[in-house]
Write a protein that holds these residues in place. Structure first.
Motif, PDB file in Angstrom:
ATOM      1  N   GLY A  16       0.748  -1.243   0.000  1.00  0.00           N
ATOM      2  CA  GLY A  16       0.000   0.000   0.000  1.00  0.00           C
ATOM      3  C   GLY A  16       0.774   1.286   0.000  1.00  0.00           C
ATOM      4  O   GLY A  16       0.171   2.363   0.000  1.00  0.00           O
ATOM      5  N   PHE A  17       2.092   1.238   0.009  1.00  0.00           N
ATOM      6  CA  PHE A  17       2.869   2.473  -0.019  1.00  0.00           C
ATOM      7  C   PHE A  17       3.227   2.852  -1.456  1.00  0.00           C
ATOM      8  O   PHE A  17       3.381   1.983  -2.310  1.00  0.00           O
ATOM      9  CB  PHE A  17       4.151   2.315   0.811  1.00  0.00           C
ATOM     10  N   GLU A  18       3.377   4.144  -1.673  1.00  0.00           N
ATOM     11  CA  GLU A  18       3.777   4.638  -2.985  1.00  0.00           C
ATOM     12  C   GLU A  18       4.931   5.618  -2.825  1.00  0.00           C
ATOM     13  O   GLU A  18       4.927   6.454  -1.916  1.00  0.00           O
ATOM     14  CB  GLU A  18       2.615   5.337  -3.690  1.00  0.00           C
ATOM     15  N   ALA A  19       5.886   5.504  -3.706  1.00  0.00           N
ATOM     16  CA  ALA A  19       7.007   6.455  -3.684  1.00  0.00           C
ATOM     17  C   ALA A  19       6.497   7.849  -4.025  1.00  0.00           C
ATOM     18  O   ALA A  19       5.627   8.017  -4.871  1.00  0.00           O
ATOM     19  CB  ALA A  19       8.079   6.021  -4.677  1.00  0.00           C
ATOM     20  N   ASN A  20       7.009   8.856  -3.328  1.00  0.00           N
ATOM     21  CA  ASN A  20       6.658  10.237  -3.649  1.00  0.00           C
ATOM     22  C   ASN A  20       7.804  11.162  -3.257  1.00  0.00           C
ATOM     23  O   ASN A  20       8.727  10.765  -2.540  1.00  0.00           O
ATOM     24  CB  ASN A  20       5.356  10.656  -2.955  1.00  0.00           C
ATOM     25  N   ASP A  21       7.742  12.378  -3.740  1.00  0.00           N
ATOM     26  CA  ASP A  21       8.838  13.325  -3.529  1.00  0.00           C
ATOM     27  C   ASP A  21       8.966  13.740  -2.065  1.00  0.00           C
ATOM     28  O   ASP A  21      10.067  14.048  -1.591  1.00  0.00           O
ATOM     29  CB  ASP A  21       8.628  14.574  -4.393  1.00  0.00           C
ATOM     30  N   ASP A  22       7.845  13.734  -1.321  1.00  0.00           N
ATOM     31  CA  ASP A  22       7.889  14.200   0.064  1.00  0.00           C
ATOM     32  C   ASP A  22       8.476  13.164   1.007  1.00  0.00           C
ATOM     33  O   ASP A  22       9.313  13.471   1.858  1.00  0.00           O
ATOM     34  CB  ASP A  22       6.476  14.565   0.535  1.00  0.00           C
ATOM     35  N   SER A  73      11.066   6.814  -1.078  1.00  0.00           N
ATOM     36  CA  SER A  73      10.667   5.549  -1.682  1.00  0.00           C
ATOM     37  C   SER A  73       9.561   4.877  -0.874  1.00  0.00           C
ATOM     38  O   SER A  73       9.352   5.175   0.315  1.00  0.00           O
ATOM     39  CB  SER A  73      11.873   4.606  -1.764  1.00  0.00           C
ATOM     40  N   ALA A  74       8.869   3.956  -1.529  1.00  0.00           N
ATOM     41  CA  ALA A  74       7.838   3.184  -0.826  1.00  0.00           C
ATOM     42  C   ALA A  74       8.461   2.355   0.286  1.00  0.00           C
ATOM     43  O   ALA A  74       7.891   2.217   1.378  1.00  0.00           O
ATOM     44  CB  ALA A  74       7.100   2.293  -1.825  1.00  0.00           C
ATOM     45  N   ALA A  75       9.660   1.817   0.036  1.00  0.00           N
ATOM     46  CA  ALA A  75      10.325   1.002   1.048  1.00  0.00           C
ATOM     47  C   ALA A  75      10.657   1.833   2.292  1.00  0.00           C
ATOM     48  O   ALA A  75      10.505   1.363   3.431  1.00  0.00           O
ATOM     49  CB  ALA A  75      11.594   0.385   0.467  1.00  0.00           C
ATOM     50  N   ALA A  76      11.117   3.059   2.103  1.00  0.00           N
ATOM     51  CA  ALA A  76      11.445   3.925   3.242  1.00  0.00           C
ATOM     52  C   ALA A  76      10.204   4.212   4.085  1.00  0.00           C
ATOM     53  O   ALA A  76      10.258   4.212   5.323  1.00  0.00           O
ATOM     54  CB  ALA A  76      12.064   5.226   2.735  1.00  0.00           C
ATOM     55  N   GLN A  77       9.068   4.430   3.429  1.00  0.00           N
ATOM     56  CA  GLN A  77       7.835   4.679   4.167  1.00  0.00           C
ATOM     57  C   GLN A  77       7.385   3.435   4.932  1.00  0.00           C
ATOM     58  O   GLN A  77       6.913   3.521   6.067  1.00  0.00           O
ATOM     59  CB  GLN A  77       6.739   5.115   3.190  1.00  0.00           C
TER      60      GLN A  77
END
Length: 534
Positions: free
Chosen positions: A91-97, A100-104
């Motif tokens: 359910g995570f998505e990479a974004n500029d803020d 990466s999805a993995a970091a979230q």
């Protein structure tokens, strides 16, 4: 604080989509890292394992200290792409803020649960790549087990291994030696049963995952790719897919004839479009949210087509336009977005039957030969070496090819024998037959005249409309409406006598012929006739 648990609904980590190191697959780690160090040192040194390093730091239990201990340890290390895929699937998505999805994912993960997942990747042993055997069971430090499959690659199956899934993690780089063990890089995050239970994972595969992960459906999976339907199948919801097994595809190839031995022979736009229609004919959308089978006609995803669901003494069969039913091999395979049913026959929509009929029909060259009224046209085609243009002897599509095939049709306005007799009369006493065209200049003229009767594309009588058509001679002919009727005549450069269509729609495999009562004359022919009077 957002927790790992809220992600269960969207989790689909059993998907067969795997990401691996493209350039470094099968590299022996001993050639990459030399010198002393523990398995933890190796993990910290390998550039593609930054997410794993972050996960070790975020997990409870000080895993890094353990991996610096005596060992021995065999560590299956998910690469960065594997963690990114894992995070996206839950359910995570990479974004500029937030990066990466993995970091979230790692910032939101429960530390204890993360520790369980990570220790599921560690075995208290030192196992080189050559030490794995097919069917081997490994007990992890976490307490769960991993199954090993050895073939062209070394593959690991985690706790999500079910009959209808193929949760394979492949070893992409092996044998990173350490003082206290060894590290093998893998392309999927492995998940123990405890994590599946705690997070209430939906362990079912999608319909696409299930098809691509089933050996007996490899032809169907390849067909979906060739037909460009992967995205469409991925987006299906509450659907029943009738999945023909490999033998069913073999039977289809036999029905299509000698030119079709496998999917590679579907290599032009007409064939790929046919393949797409066939596959869509196997997808039964839900009725009021239900995929349950009931006897009777059932709409398919192919518009305006139905499959007949037949209750044969309690066993369902599926009928198509061929009259031969498909029977069920395996039924009720539950997927995230529907139900899959393996069947023993490729179901055929009318488009497929029409195609098979088309393949058994004559091409334009044979059609001309078989028409008694066109024997002079046949002689003309032979004299000008144009016969080959109308012989459909290939099932490939070549944009540069000069011949017409069923995937590259032609429309021929075919002059009758009487039409050629009239042409000979107009040319004078020196021209009594095709044999009279015996000089290079005359044969070139005859060739231009013949090509002036051919238009690229299949234009039936129902498709004719007033206007101009560009012929293969690059000169235009004119389609003219007959006043007071729905009929058409064909005008040429003479601008006085038009050609009547005496027989329309003589269909052939690679186009259509319309028999006309006049040889159409381009300006070059008119100039030649005029020169004869000088």
């Amino acid at each position: 604080m957002k927790t790992f648990q809220i992600l269960s609904v969207s989790f689909s980590m059993l998907a067969l989509i795997g990401f691996s190191s493209c350039e470094d697959d099968d590299i022996d780690g001993s050639d990459t890292l030399i010198g002393p160090g523990t398995v933890d040192t190796r993990i910290n040194t390998i550039g593609s394992l930054s997410n794993l390093n972050a996960a070790i730091e975020a997990a409870s239990g000080d895993i890094a200290t353990t991996l610096n201990g005596t060992g021995p340890f065999t560590v299956f290390a998910p690469n960065d792409a594997a963690f990114e895929t894992f995070a996206t699937q839950v359910g995570f998505e990479a974004n500029d803020d937030d990066g990466s999805a993995a970091a979230q994912l790692l910032s939101a993960a429960d530390a204890d649960l993360l520790a369980q997942i990570l220790t599921y990747h560690v075995v208290a042993d030192n196992i080189e790549a050559s030490g794995f055997s097919d069917g081997q069971s490994l007990t992890t430090v976490q307490g769960g087990t991993l199954s090993v499959a050895v073939g062209d690659d070394i593959e690991l199956l985690d706790a999500s291994d079910l009959p209808e899934t193929n949760p394979v993690s492949k070893v992409t780089q092996s044998n990173f030696y350490a003082d206290n063990g060894i590290v093998h890089i893998i392309d999927k995050v492995l998940v123990p049963q405890e994590a599946i239970d705690a997070l209430d994972f939906d362990i079912r595969p999608t319909l696409l995952d299930w098809v691509t992960g089933t050996d007996d459906l490899s032809s169907l999976a390849a067909a979906a790719v060739k037909a460009g339907l992967v995205d469409a199948i991925s987006g299906l919801e509450t659907t029943r897919v009738l999945a023909p097994n490999n033998q069913a595809f073999e039977n289809l190839f036999d029905a299509l004839g000698d030119d079709y031995n496998d999917l590679d022979d579907f290599d032009n736009s007409a064939e790929i479009e046919l393949l797409k229609k066939i596959l869509l004919y196997h997808i039964l959308p839900s009725s009021d949210g239900s995929t349950a089978l009931t006897a009777g006609p059932t709409m398919t995803l192919l518009e305006d087509n139905t499959v007949e669901v037949v209750d044969n003494a309690g066993d369902f069969e599926f009928g198509d336009v061929s009259g031969t039913n498909a029977t069920i091999v395996t039924d009720g395979i539950d997927a995230k977005n529907g139900i899959a049913t393996i069947v023993d026959k490729v179901l055929l929509p009318q488009a497929a039957i029409d195609f098979i009929t088309l393949l058994s029909s004559d091409d334009l060259a044979t059609t001309v030969v078989n028409a008694a009224a066109l024997s002079t046209l046949e002689e003309a085609l032979i004299a000008t070496d144009l016969v080959g243009k109308f012989i459909d002897d290939t099932n490939t599509e070549d944009e540069d090819a000069t011949n017409f095939t069923y995937s590259k049709n032609a429309t021929v306005f075919a002059p009758s024998n009487a039409a050629f007799s009239n042409l000979f009369d107009a040319l004078g006493p020196d021209y009594t037959s095709i044999a009279s065209f015996d000089t290079e200049e005359e044969l070139e003229l005859l060739s231009n005249i013949l090509l002036y009767h051919v238009v690229a594309g299949k234009i039936t009588s129902a498709d004719l409309e007033a206007g101009t058509l560009t012929t293969l001679s690059e000169k235009d002919i004119e389609v003219i409406t007959v006043i007071g009727s729905d009929n058409f005549v064909i005008g040429d450069a003479t601008n006085d006598v038009n050609a009547n269509i005496t027989t329309a729609d003589v269909f052939a495999r690679n186009g259509v012929a319309h028999i006309v009562d006049k040889v159409l004359l381009p300006q070059t022919a008119i100039d030649f006739i005029d020169s004869l009077d000088d």
